[in-house]
Structure formats: C-alpha cells, structure tokens
Design a protein around this motif. Structure first.
Motif: not given
Length: 377
Positions: A103-104, A132-140, A204-205
C-alpha cells in the motif's frame, strides 16, 4: 481467547438468516462460583444491585461484583485497558505488514507499482518473500505504544469527560463524548507512534536505505537529526485523529444499534462468544469509514517520509486530488479487517482478564422523568 472465537463461530446470531438463536442462560452462581463479567442470566440480574462504576455514574453492571478483576474507572482498570490496546494494535498491525508495504509503495511510486497484485509481484521479484516483511519491527513497537495510549487514554478521557458533564448530558451527547475522548487519546498516541512510523515508511519505500530498524535509526539521525522522526507528526495527526474519532464513535454507536435492532435478544442473554461476534461486526463497519476519512492524510504521510526536506503541503500539491486517493482499495480491506480484529481482540482481552464490560448506555432514570419517557429507550 481462541476458545471464545470457537464458541462465537458455533453460536453466532449472524450465522444464518433463517436459524433461531438458542443461547443457554447462565445458571445462578453459588457463593463459591464467580459470575462471568460478560454474561448474566435474567434471574441473576435480579440479584445484581447497582454499582458505583464512576463517581457520577450509577447503573447495574452486566456482571456481579465478585466476578470482576478490578473496579471500573480505577487505575488498575485503565492499565489493563492499555494492555489490551498493546495486544490488539501491536499484533494486528504486524500481521498486515506485507499489505501495508504494498500500500505504501503504491502511494509513493504508482508508476512502478500499478496495482495491489502487481505490487506484490514486483516486490517479491525484487526482494523475495522475506522482503514483504520489511518494517515489521518498527510496526510492532510503534503500534504497540500507540495502542497503549489509544485504548488506555480513551477510557480515561471517556470517564473523565463523562463525569465532568454528568449522567444526563453524557447520555444525550454521547457521540460528542466519544469523539472528544478518542481525539484526546489519539493526540498523545501519535506522539508515541511517530518515530517508529517514520522509520517504517523509510525502510519500506526507499530502496537500499535500510533493511532493519537498527540500521535505519542511525542513518535517519545522521541525515536529518531528531526531526526525521517527527516531521510526519502533523500529517500523522491529520490521518490518525479523524480515523480514531470515527473508529471509536462509529463503533460505539454501531454496537448500540446492533444490539437494539439486529441482535434478536438482549446483550445480557448473549454468550461471551456471541458478544464478541457483535463486537467484530461493529468494528468492521467502523473500519470502512475510518479508512475513507483518513486516507488522503495517510498518502501524504507515506510520501512525506520518503521525500527528504519536503513539507506536507508540498507533497499534497505534488500528488494532486486524485493522487491523494491512491491505494484506497487495499487500505479499505486492510483497515476494515484491522479495525474489526482490534476491537475483537481488545474485547476478548477484557473477557479473559475478567474486566468490567458495561452494556450499551441507557437513558438515566432522572432524564426519563424529566422527558416523561416510559419503557426502554
């Protein structure tokens, strides 16, 4: 929690338009048996006296006092609400990281990522499934902190503002009460979220910038200083405050309407599983509206954290009106499911921790007398 979900699937009042719902009423509790905070049979309700749930709010709760792990409106209650927010927001946002990543990328580079499916295909071709899992740590981390403030402070402000205006006004203007409490809570929640959201979007971007949070933070600090983590705070407020106001106010009123017009029996006669199904349904309806009202600001946030030195106004002008709505369909799917899951998990945590779960608001007796109202409203 999973037991409640299984029970919900079996006993859902929505599972068929032709079935007759038959819920087992709870047996009267013996002195040695605690009464669940989520279910009371009609016979048990007769034995429940009104409890002081907050200084200015007296009404019969949906459970006997000995069944609750804490008092409504206490610091213990608010802390447990914050814990429920951590579990619901941290887990759900992390689960949808792949969709959020696509989405981003749709928002910041529509020429390369032409659709949701194309975005997944291009991302997997370039970085593999792990990409596809990039950014999972800052997201969590970020959304766990946001959930703590969002849900915990919402309950604090709802009780505080309700006490300030009194029972009658709290009922008459309850939609305004929900809007004010949720806006106040989200203001602080976004301050907690902003640094991790900035890092997530950057990872992610921006191709080749960083693969992990540990790598991204020092690079962002070296390039732009501490402002790199808060330059998106204002557009984040623009996205999240309307989103959260809709999320809570729409949920609360939808829940009230579902129990009044759709669910074929009073809430007190529903099992915990059935109540959680109603919670999920109200959450999904609220989520669709949330996605729509907050999407333009979400697009600006995504583009802003990618573009170095740009302001929110610059990004909005560059995107144009149509560009602000890029990626709306995947966001509706993501936010609708996300919001429904968050409310379901939050309510399930309350059930699991035996927290007070007051029923939908009812008109106070004093107001009924003033307005000459008889019967249930």
């Amino acid at each position: 929690m999973f037991k409640s979900l299984f029970e919900a699937a079996q006993n859902s009042p929505f599972r068929s338009p032709f079935n007759t719902v038959n819920c087992q009423a709870a047996a009267p509790a013996s002195p040695s048996t605690p009464v669940s905070s989520a279910l009371v049979s009609p016979s048990t309700l007769n034995d429940v006296s009104p409890r002081q749930l907050s200084p200015n709010h007296n009404f019969a709760a949906a459970a006997a006092a000995q069944g609750d792990s804490c008092e409504f409106g206490s610091n213990h209650y608010f802390l447990l609400c914050g814990l429920g927010g951590i579990v619901s927001c941290g887990s759900t946002h992390t689960m949808v990281v792949p969709l959020d990543l696509v989405k981003c990328r749709l928002q910041v580079d529509p020429a390369k990522y032409k659709s949701v499916f194309n975005g997944f295909r291009v991302s997997m071709a370039e970085e593999g499934v792990r990409g596809l899992g990039k950014g999972w740590a800052p997201t969590f981390i970020g959304y766990s902190m946001q959930g703590l403030c969002k849900f915990g402070l919402y309950e604090v402000f709802k009780v505080t503002y309700g006490n300030a205006i009194g029972d009658e006004n709290a009922f008459l203007y309850r939609t305004g009460l929900y809007l004010a409490a949720s806006a106040s809570a989200e203001f602080f929640a976004d301050i907690a979220l902003a640094p991790m959201e900035a890092a997530k979007v950057k990872i992610q971007t921006t191709p080749g910038f960083a693969k992990t949070l540990r790598e991204a933070i020092p690079k962002m600090t070296a390039q732009e200083g501490i402002s790199a983590f808060y330059k998106g705070l204002v557009p984040l407020w623009m996205r999240q405050i309307p989103y959260t106001m809709m999320k809570f106010a729409c949920f609360e009123r939808t829940l009230e309407l579902l129990y009044k017009y759709v669910v074929p029996k009073p809430r007190a006669e529903c099992t915990k599983g059935e109540q959680l199904v109603v919670t999920f349904a109200a959450g999904y309806i609220a989520g669709v509206f949330c996605a729509i009202v907050s999407h333009p600001a979400d697009t600006v946030v995504s583009k802003l954290n990618q573009a170095k030195g740009a302001s929110a106004l610059d990004v909005a002008k560059q995107l144009g009106w149509s560009g602000l709505w890029g990626g709306l369909v995947p966001r509706i799917v993501m936010i609708g499911t996300l919001t429904a899951a968050q409310w379901f998990i939050y309510d399930a945590v309350k059930v699991a921790l035996r927290m007070p779960r007051p029923p939908p608001p009812e008109m106070p007796e004093s107001l009924k007398k003033k307005l000459g109202v008889t019967g249930e409203q």
